[in-house]
Design a protein around this motif. Structure first.
Motif, PDB file in Angstrom:
ATOM      1  N   TYR A   1       0.845  -1.182  -0.004  1.00 38.62           N
ATOM      2  CA  TYR A   1       0.137   0.047   0.078  1.00 38.62           C
ATOM      3  C   TYR A   1       0.839   1.222  -0.080  1.00 38.62           C
ATOM      4  O   TYR A   1       1.648   1.483   0.791  1.00 38.62           O
ATOM      5  N   ILE A   2       0.671   2.159  -1.018  1.00 38.41           N
ATOM      6  CA  ILE A   2       1.085   3.589  -1.031  1.00 38.41           C
ATOM      7  C   ILE A   2       0.065   4.315  -0.584  1.00 38.41           C
ATOM      8  O   ILE A   2      -1.118   4.548  -1.204  1.00 38.41           O
TER       9      ILE A   2
ATOM     10  N   PHE B   1       0.725  13.462   5.766  1.00 36.36           N
ATOM     11  CA  PHE B   1       1.417  12.286   5.888  1.00 36.36           C
ATOM     12  C   PHE B   1       1.704  11.442   4.679  1.00 36.36           C
ATOM     13  O   PHE B   1       0.829  11.294   3.896  1.00 36.36           O
ATOM     14  N   ALA B   2       2.973  10.676   4.289  1.00 39.10           N
ATOM     15  CA  ALA B   2       3.017   9.900   3.258  1.00 39.10           C
ATOM     16  C   ALA B   2       3.427   8.607   3.867  1.00 39.10           C
ATOM     17  O   ALA B   2       4.511   8.470   4.604  1.00 39.10           O
ATOM     18  N   THR B   3       2.707   7.517   3.645  1.00 35.95           N
ATOM     19  CA  THR B   3       3.009   6.242   4.476  1.00 35.95           C
ATOM     20  C   THR B   3       2.820   5.100   3.492  1.00 35.95           C
ATOM     21  O   THR B   3       2.317   5.187   2.455  1.00 35.95           O
TER      22      THR B   3
ATOM     23  N   ILE C   1       3.177  -7.196   9.736  1.00 37.99           N
ATOM     24  CA  ILE C   1       2.830  -5.734   9.331  1.00 37.99           C
ATOM     25  C   ILE C   1       3.901  -4.814   9.414  1.00 37.99           C
ATOM     26  O   ILE C   1       4.703  -5.189  10.441  1.00 37.99           O
ATOM     27  N   SER C   2       4.161  -4.076   8.338  1.00 31.34           N
ATOM     28  CA  SER C   2       5.205  -3.026   8.456  1.00 31.34           C
ATOM     29  C   SER C   2       4.718  -1.830   7.899  1.00 31.34           C
ATOM     30  O   SER C   2       3.813  -1.939   6.998  1.00 31.34           O
ATOM     31  N   CYS C   3       5.019  -0.566   8.253  1.00 31.61           N
ATOM     32  CA  CYS C   3       4.653   0.675   7.917  1.00 31.61           C
ATOM     33  C   CYS C   3       6.013   1.679   8.075  1.00 31.61           C
ATOM     34  O   CYS C   3       6.422   1.511   9.007  1.00 31.61           O
ATOM     35  N   ALA C   4       5.885   2.614   7.150  1.00 29.99           N
ATOM     36  CA  ALA C   4       7.033   3.760   7.391  1.00 29.99           C
ATOM     37  C   ALA C   4       6.352   4.949   6.939  1.00 29.99           C
ATOM     38  O   ALA C   4       5.652   5.061   5.959  1.00 29.99           O
ATOM     39  N   SER C   5       6.437   6.250   7.615  1.00 26.92           N
ATOM     40  CA  SER C   5       5.826   7.204   7.219  1.00 26.92           C
ATOM     41  C   SER C   5       6.680   8.668   7.443  1.00 26.92           C
ATOM     42  O   SER C   5       7.500   8.624   8.043  1.00 26.92           O
TER      43      SER C   5
END
Length: 283
Positions: A121-122, A206-208, A276-280
């Motif tokens: 997901y972008i 925010f961009a995640t 689950i992984s995410c970066a913002s």
């Protein structure tokens, strides 16, 4: 501008194959997520290595004023593949270890550059609190990893087995009125850039980036629904507003939000069935 990242193992896994990092360099910020293939040996190691290789390449290209240039994506891909081969050989790893997705945001020069190789997901949260989401999936269920660019035989095997599949990108906008969704398909998954786009930072809060585990939340099969409703799965578009409900941009804002969400999910007896992984990037 601030950045933060988070990754967490799935409820029933023994090894976390997701990884996320973020940071700043000079006047640039980056957010990186890698999701290792569960059927490939040592892909948890490869996912971590791939993320750090991408970080190094981003800094290298920044030093040479190539971020955002017409050839940026090609330079980025070629350098990651070349460095991946070097690291693989020096550590004695198989190419399979690098079977991992790579999703990246780069905030630079009033723009956000977003790249995805593989599924995931972008996402952006706009200054007027809308969520813009690109849900990237492969019809075959087999993403095209950059590791296939490291091996002619792996690339040919993928093409022989999955070459007729499609990349589907679902574009979703979530506002107070609800979700609007449409989609387009790319019929040749050998094109490594399943998504490359630019957004103007002036429009974004925010961009995640996130792995596909974001779409695996569901009611715990072993739990009890106290309200008597049927157990169900939750779509990513239901989870994203909670995940991106950052209160402030100070410090470890992603980690705080994900811990809060994890607590709320536990109270509701909801679990996720993939890492689950995410970066913002907070702008």
């Amino acid at each position: 501008m601030n950045t933060n990242a988070y990754f967490e193992i799935a409820a029933h896994y023994q090894v976390c194959e997701d990884y996320a990092i973020s940071g700043t360099y000079q006047d640039m910020a980056y957010a990186i997520v890698c999701d290792g293939c569960s059927s490939s040996e040592n892909s948890d190691v490869g996912a971590r290595l791939m993320a750090h290789i991408a970080k190094g390449v981003i800094m290298y290209l920044k030093d040479r004023n190539l971020i955002g240039s017409p050839e940026f994506v090609n330079h980025f891909k070629e350098l990651i593949v070349r460095k991946g081969i070097e690291v693989k050989n020096s550590l004695g790893l198989s190419t399979d270890a690098f079977d991992a997705t790579l999703l990246v945001h780069i905030a630079f020069d009033s723009k956000i550059l977003s790249i995805a190789w593989g599924d995931g997901y972008i996402m952006y949260k706009t200054k007027d609190s809308k969520h813009l989401v690109y849900d990237i999936s492969f019809s075959t269920g087999a993403p095209y990893y950059l590791s296939y660019e490291m091996s002619t035989s792996k690339k040919q095997k993928y093409m022989d087995e999955f070459g007729e599949g499609t990349i589907t990108i679902k574009n979703m906008t979530l506002s107070a009125e609800g979700a609007i969704e449409w989609e387009r398909s790319i019929t040749n998954p050998i094109v490594a850039e399943s998504l490359y786009k630019e957004a103007y930072a002036s429009m974004i809060s925010f961009a995640t980036v996130s792995s596909d585990g974001l779409g695996t939340y569901q009611d715990n099969p072993k739990g009890i629904k106290e309200d008597g409703t049927e157990k169900r799965k939750y779509s990513a578009i239901e989870i994203i507003p909670q995940m991106m409900a950052y209160k402030t941009i100070a410090g470890e804002f992603v980690i705080r939000r994900m811990h809060r969400m994890k607590t709320d999910m536990a109270k509701a007896n909801i679990i996720h069935f993939d890492d689950i992984s995410c970066a913002s990037i907070a702008l």
